[in-house]
Design an enzyme around this catalytic site. Structure first.
Site, PDB file in Angstrom:
ATOM      1  N   CYS A   2       0.839  -1.331   0.099  1.00  0.00           N
ATOM      2  CA  CYS A   2      -0.146  -0.125   0.120  1.00  0.00           C
ATOM      3  C   CYS A   2       0.907   1.061  -0.103  1.00  0.00           C
ATOM      4  O   CYS A   2       1.905   1.379   0.676  1.00  0.00           O
ATOM      5  CB  CYS A   2      -0.946   0.214   0.950  1.00  0.00           C
ATOM      6  SG  CYS A   2      -2.349  -1.174   1.272  1.00  0.00           S
ATOM      7  N   ARG A  27       4.556  -0.563  -4.533  1.00  0.00           N
ATOM      8  CA  ARG A  27       3.952  -1.113  -3.017  1.00  0.00           C
ATOM      9  C   ARG A  27       2.845  -1.729  -3.150  1.00  0.00           C
ATOM     10  O   ARG A  27       2.229  -2.179  -1.856  1.00  0.00           O
ATOM     11  CB  ARG A  27       3.908   0.372  -2.303  1.00  0.00           C
ATOM     12  CG  ARG A  27       5.207   1.127  -1.983  1.00  0.00           C
ATOM     13  CD  ARG A  27       5.121   2.200  -0.998  1.00  0.00           C
ATOM     14  NE  ARG A  27       4.554   1.781   0.314  1.00  0.00           N
ATOM     15  CZ  ARG A  27       5.187   1.489   1.339  1.00  0.00           C
ATOM     16  NH1 ARG A  27       6.512   1.508   1.104  1.00  0.00           N
ATOM     17  NH2 ARG A  27       4.717   1.067   2.475  1.00  0.00           N
ATOM     18  N   TRP A  71      -2.334  -3.005  -1.761  1.00  0.00           N
ATOM     19  CA  TRP A  71      -1.957  -4.345  -1.827  1.00  0.00           C
ATOM     20  C   TRP A  71      -2.826  -4.978  -0.739  1.00  0.00           C
ATOM     21  O   TRP A  71      -2.820  -4.622   0.415  1.00  0.00           O
ATOM     22  CB  TRP A  71      -0.409  -4.337  -1.397  1.00  0.00           C
ATOM     23  CG  TRP A  71       0.075  -5.944  -1.512  1.00  0.00           C
ATOM     24  CD1 TRP A  71       0.453  -6.343  -2.638  1.00  0.00           C
ATOM     25  CD2 TRP A  71       0.308  -6.759  -0.129  1.00  0.00           C
ATOM     26  NE1 TRP A  71       0.991  -7.778  -2.366  1.00  0.00           N
ATOM     27  CE2 TRP A  71       0.753  -7.901  -1.008  1.00  0.00           C
ATOM     28  CE3 TRP A  71       0.193  -6.667   0.912  1.00  0.00           C
ATOM     29  CZ2 TRP A  71       1.270  -8.943  -0.187  1.00  0.00           C
ATOM     30  CZ3 TRP A  71       0.202  -8.070   1.640  1.00  0.00           C
ATOM     31  CH2 TRP A  71       0.904  -9.073   0.940  1.00  0.00           C
ATOM     32  N   ASN A  97      -2.174   2.436   5.420  1.00  0.00           N
ATOM     33  CA  ASN A  97      -1.285   1.468   5.155  1.00  0.00           C
ATOM     34  C   ASN A  97      -1.232   0.788   6.205  1.00  0.00           C
ATOM     35  O   ASN A  97      -0.757   1.414   7.355  1.00  0.00           O
ATOM     36  CB  ASN A  97      -0.224   2.011   4.308  1.00  0.00           C
ATOM     37  CG  ASN A  97       1.208   0.978   4.380  1.00  0.00           C
ATOM     38  OD1 ASN A  97       2.320   1.519   4.593  1.00  0.00           O
ATOM     39  ND2 ASN A  97       0.701  -0.372   4.158  1.00  0.00           N
ATOM     40  N   GLY A  98      -1.269  -0.513   6.335  1.00  0.00           N
ATOM     41  CA  GLY A  98      -0.971  -1.449   7.587  1.00  0.00           C
ATOM     42  C   GLY A  98      -2.337  -2.265   8.070  1.00  0.00           C
ATOM     43  O   GLY A  98      -2.884  -2.510   6.715  1.00  0.00           O
ATOM     44  N   GLU A 471      18.468 -17.614  -4.922  1.00  0.00           N
ATOM     45  CA  GLU A 471      18.248 -16.450  -5.264  1.00  0.00           C
ATOM     46  C   GLU A 471      17.893 -16.354  -6.779  1.00  0.00           C
ATOM     47  O   GLU A 471      17.006 -15.668  -7.323  1.00  0.00           O
ATOM     48  CB  GLU A 471      19.253 -15.180  -5.058  1.00  0.00           C
ATOM     49  CG  GLU A 471      19.002 -13.868  -5.538  1.00  0.00           C
ATOM     50  CD  GLU A 471      17.776 -13.337  -4.852  1.00  0.00           C
ATOM     51  OE1 GLU A 471      17.045 -13.634  -4.039  1.00  0.00           O
ATOM     52  OE2 GLU A 471      17.481 -12.071  -5.220  1.00  0.00           O
ATOM     53  N   LYS A 475      14.262 -15.294  -8.294  1.00  0.00           N
ATOM     54  CA  LYS A 475      14.117 -14.345  -9.346  1.00  0.00           C
ATOM     55  C   LYS A 475      13.235 -14.755 -10.587  1.00  0.00           C
ATOM     56  O   LYS A 475      12.403 -14.247 -10.868  1.00  0.00           O
ATOM     57  CB  LYS A 475      15.528 -13.909  -9.931  1.00  0.00           C
ATOM     58  CG  LYS A 475      16.206 -12.939  -8.933  1.00  0.00           C
ATOM     59  CD  LYS A 475      15.709 -11.604  -8.683  1.00  0.00           C
ATOM     60  CE  LYS A 475      14.790 -11.392  -7.688  1.00  0.00           C
ATOM     61  NZ  LYS A 475      15.278 -11.236  -6.473  1.00  0.00           N
ATOM     62  N   GLU A 478       9.485 -15.433  -9.280  1.00  0.00           N
ATOM     63  CA  GLU A 478       8.543 -14.179  -9.062  1.00  0.00           C
ATOM     64  C   GLU A 478       8.265 -13.482 -10.202  1.00  0.00           C
ATOM     65  O   GLU A 478       7.248 -12.767 -10.201  1.00  0.00           O
ATOM     66  CB  GLU A 478       9.284 -13.394  -8.042  1.00  0.00           C
ATOM     67  CG  GLU A 478      10.494 -12.511  -8.320  1.00  0.00           C
ATOM     68  CD  GLU A 478      11.091 -11.946  -6.885  1.00  0.00           C
ATOM     69  OE1 GLU A 478      10.105 -11.146  -6.090  1.00  0.00           O
ATOM     70  OE2 GLU A 478      12.253 -11.695  -6.771  1.00  0.00           O
ATOM     71  N   HIS A 494      19.048 -36.714  -2.622  1.00  0.00           N
ATOM     72  CA  HIS A 494      18.159 -37.259  -1.347  1.00  0.00           C
ATOM     73  C   HIS A 494      16.604 -36.907  -1.858  1.00  0.00           C
ATOM     74  O   HIS A 494      16.038 -36.937  -0.773  1.00  0.00           O
ATOM     75  CB  HIS A 494      18.583 -36.273  -0.168  1.00  0.00           C
ATOM     76  CG  HIS A 494      19.979 -36.660   0.248  1.00  0.00           C
ATOM     77  ND1 HIS A 494      20.349 -37.992   0.692  1.00  0.00           N
ATOM     78  CD2 HIS A 494      21.276 -35.979  -0.203  1.00  0.00           C
ATOM     79  CE1 HIS A 494      21.826 -37.930   0.878  1.00  0.00           C
ATOM     80  NE2 HIS A 494      22.255 -36.699   0.476  1.00  0.00           N
ATOM     81  N   LYS A 593       6.528  -4.469  -2.954  1.00  0.00           N
ATOM     82  CA  LYS A 593       7.903  -4.376  -2.392  1.00  0.00           C
ATOM     83  C   LYS A 593       7.520  -3.547  -1.263  1.00  0.00           C
ATOM     84  O   LYS A 593       6.797  -3.211  -0.592  1.00  0.00           O
ATOM     85  CB  LYS A 593       8.530  -2.970  -3.156  1.00  0.00           C
ATOM     86  CG  LYS A 593       9.730  -3.296  -3.235  1.00  0.00           C
ATOM     87  CD  LYS A 593      10.707  -2.329  -4.278  1.00  0.00           C
ATOM     88  CE  LYS A 593      12.064  -2.639  -4.180  1.00  0.00           C
ATOM     89  NZ  LYS A 593      12.595  -4.033  -4.645  1.00  0.00           N
TER      90      LYS A 593
HETATM   91  C1  F6R Z   1      12.285 -10.680  -3.895  1.00  0.00           C
HETATM   92  C2  F6R Z   1      12.251  -9.469  -2.846  1.00  0.00           C
HETATM   93  C3  F6R Z   1      11.740  -9.755  -1.486  1.00  0.00           C
HETATM   94  C4  F6R Z   1      12.337  -9.027  -0.482  1.00  0.00           C
HETATM   95  C5  F6R Z   1      11.823  -9.110   0.858  1.00  0.00           C
HETATM   96  C6  F6R Z   1      12.706  -8.461   1.967  1.00  0.00           C
HETATM   97  O1  F6R Z   1      12.934  -9.976  -4.991  1.00  0.00           O
HETATM   98  O2  F6R Z   1      12.461  -8.265  -3.155  1.00  0.00           O
HETATM   99  O3  F6R Z   1      11.929 -10.960  -1.335  1.00  0.00           O
HETATM  100  O4  F6R Z   1      13.970  -9.151  -0.465  1.00  0.00           O
HETATM  101  O5  F6R Z   1      10.389  -8.852   0.919  1.00  0.00           O
HETATM  102  O6  F6R Z   1      12.545  -6.867   1.885  1.00  0.00           O
HETATM  103  P1  F6R Z   1      13.409  -5.911   2.463  1.00  0.00           P
HETATM  104  O7  F6R Z   1      14.754  -6.502   2.088  1.00  0.00           O
HETATM  105  O8  F6R Z   1      13.004  -4.535   2.173  1.00  0.00           O
HETATM  106  O9  F6R Z   1      13.346  -6.288   4.139  1.00  0.00           O
END
Ligand code: F6R
Length: 598
Positions: A2, A27, A71, A97-98, A471, A475, A478, A494, A593
């Site tokens: 949000c 967001r 969101w 937001n929250g 990682e 990537k 997602e 395993h 994000k």
């Molecule tokens: C994936 C991604 C998320 C963030 C996670 C933590 O590409 O961006 O997995 O890494 O939400 O976010 P931060 O680092 O802001 O605490």
């Protein structure tokens, strides 16, 4: 998670609100809405992206207003559940937001007192409470309301009878006030403000502010006046533009050489980290806690710190840390968070302090919430990251962890001066190594064409490349929605081997280090089950080329630093796969994000 914006000044509010909102779309993008006050309160909202809202917007006049991009947490994405919400009289409008944890009991009480609800959200209870508490002073009504709320909130509220002010409040969710000339702004995050101002006030937990055209007043939830210094942000507005790239993600991948360089400037050769002497204290173990991509950076950090300092390192997902029955404190607790706002990581920071740990945050955002929860901060200097998938902030986090490991290793005497110098030289060369991966994108694109048809992809690696594999898989899944799993290469046999077929590509990271021979054996095992192997190795590695179906090369780097060029390759691979599959790269479905709810 949000995004909130607000504007009050002499210009027309609507275009500024919509423009600012677009800069916060990372967001959340389930719905958007706006309220503007002129002689009337104008309200408009729409499910879906901000562009859907724009299609509905008439040219409503008004020099102040608030807006929201959502969101969804309570109530599915729909017009009805979009913010802003108005009270029964239609004179008060509010964005949030929250999460309001006690919204059910509040709603039951409000409904029994005759309030009419129009949505399924937790937020709508707040606007009705403000309505009940309103006795001619919006600030007083908001202050009274927030005392009855449990959970997390950043609020912006306007009232038709008080068109000279926006009242905002914060507890746990971020809120920044931007200061202009005869105009002021408020937003969840800096990118919304940078086009207009770089002078900001970070609202802190349990604070309320009244924002007028010509000034801002802060006080605590308890009504105590608060003085706060104005901070000047050094990010530029261009940092939040695509700058000719098709997507923010691609731009941010390409910004990595610069982000790495920035994160190193002024910190080597003396390894001056400015972290309150934490690197010179004697700890007997380290714990790293983080979420998502930052968690993967922490996992790389485990191998790095153990190798450079000899200390045992445990890495935990922030969302699990507080449930651990092992309440023995970890002497040094490192919290990694790009945004500095992830609720799980913030809670872990508080718990760590409660348990008596020394706490160090590695974060990209100056003034973010985590910086106030810890003893010291080591900033990554990646600049703003808008793409939802983290890229340049991951590599900058690795740089911070290398520097931390080197500084601690130097102090503990676990690194010889010659080893330290080799690492410094390697770090200095990294921006060029990454640039060389970026310059040779052709082979990655071809590999992506091949991978884009897959339904499942496995990523395997050993040692530092186990988390790199995690990682790489994150990537891919997602942004391209292909199912992907990262595994320690030795674990394939395993269980997961059962899934290998000619249709399941396996990406194997095989750098010439102490795990190389074992990796070659694993690649052989994969090939023997007919699964195609895409190997990532060092330039001129003929043996690896022979063992695999496709090979992508990275420049020769010190093994411990090799996750940086390798992940750059995997980021580009995921990007091109997603591009071929026509996915919304910067805004993957169901994601946002900075996840500010637990
Ligand atoms: C994936 C991604 C998320 C963030 C996670 C933590 O590409 O961006 O997995 O890494 O939400 O976010 P931060 O680092 O802001 O605490």
């Amino acid at each position: 998670m949000c995004g909130i914006v607000g504007y009050i000044g002499n210009r027309q509010a609507l275009p500024i609100l919509v423009e600012s909102l677009k800069r916060l779309e990372y967001r959340g993008y389930d719905s958007a809405g706006v309220s503007v006050i002129d002689r009337e309160l104008f309200n408009s909202k729409a499910a879906g992206r901000i562009t859907e809202l724009e299609k509905r917007l008439p040219d409503a006049p008004g020099r102040m207003g608030i807006a929201h991009t959502r969101w969804a947490t309570h109530g599915r994405p729909s017009d009805r559940n979009a913010h802003p919400f108005t009270d029964c009289s239609g004179r008060i409008s509010l964005v949030h937001n929250g999460i309001i944890e006690n919204h059910r009991e509040l709603r039951a009480g409000l409904e029994s007192r005759g309030h009419r609800f129009t949505s399924e959200t937790d937020t709508e209870t707040v606007v009705h409470l403000v309505e009940e508490n309103y006795k001619g002073d919006l600030r007083a009504a908001v202050s009274e309301t927030v005392r009855h709320l449990r959970g997390s909130l950043a609020l912006a509220v306007v009232h038709l009878s008080e068109p000279d002010r926006i009242v905002v409040a914060r507890d746990e969710s971020p809120l920044v006030i931007g200061l202009g000339q005869d105009e002021n702004f408020v937003a969840s995050d800096l990118p919304a403000l940078l086009k207009y101002t770089r002078r900001v006030i970070y609202l802190q937990n349990r604070e309320v502010a009244v924002i007028r055209r010509d000034g801002v007043g802060l006080e605590s939830f308890e009504g105590e006046p608060v003085e706060r210094d104005i901070a000047t942000v050094d990010w530029s507005p261009e940092d939040t533009e695509k700058g000719g790239y098709q997507h923010f993600m691609l731009k941010e991948i390409y910004e990595q050489p610069r982000a790495i360089l920035e994160s190193l400037i002024g910190r080597i050769p003396g390894l001056e980290l400015d972290i309150g002497g934490i690197d010179k204290e004697d700890f007997d173990s380290v714990k790293i806690v983080a979420c998502g991509t930052s968690f993967h950076a922490g996992l790389v950090g485990k191998y790095v710190l153990e190798q450079l300092t000899g200390l045992p390192v445990i890495v935990e997902a922030a969302s699990e840390y507080r449930y651990s029955a092992n309440t023995r404190y970890s002497p040094l607790m490192v919290l990694v968070s790009q945004s500095g706002e992830s609720a799980d990581t913030l809670q872990a920071a508080r718990e760590a302090r409660r348990r008596g740990s020394r706490t160090l945050a590695i974060t990209n955002v100056v003034g973010s919430s985590i910086t106030r929860e810890v003893d010291s901060v080591l900033y990554t200097r990646a600049g703003p990251e808008i793409g939802v998938a983290a890229t340049k902030t991951f590599t900058s986090q690795l740089i911070a962890l290398y520097l931390l490991g080197m500084a601690m290793g130097k102090h503990r005497g676990t690194l010889l001066p010659s080893q330290l110098q080799e690492l410094i030289d390697g770090l200095r060369k990294l921006p060029r190594d990454v640039q060389s991966v970026l310059d040779n994108r052709g082979a990655i694109k071809l590999t992506a064409e091949w991978m884009a048809q897959a339904r499942d992809v496995f990523f395997i690696g050993r040692n530092v490349h186990y988390p790199t594999a995690l990682e790489g898989a994150l990537k891919l899944k997602e942004i391209s929605y292909i199912h992907a799993e990262g595994l320690p290469a030795g674990e394939l046999k395993h269980g997961p081997n059962a899934l290998l077929t000619a249709e399941t590509p396996v990406v194997a990271i095989a750098i010439r280090d102490h795990t190389y021979d074992k990796m070659l054996s694993n690649i052989g095992e994969v090939s023997a089950r007919s699964a195609p192997v895409i190997a990532i190795g060092l330039e001129n590695d003929r043996e690896l080329k022979k063992a695999s179906d496709l090979t992508l090369y990275v420049p020769e780097v010190r093994p411990v630093l090799s996750p940086v060029p390798v992940i750059t390759t995997l980021q580009l691979l995921a990007y091109h796969v997603a591009l071929i599959r026509g996915c919304e790269i910067d805004k993957p479905r169901n994601l946002a994000k900075s996840v500010t709810v637990e």
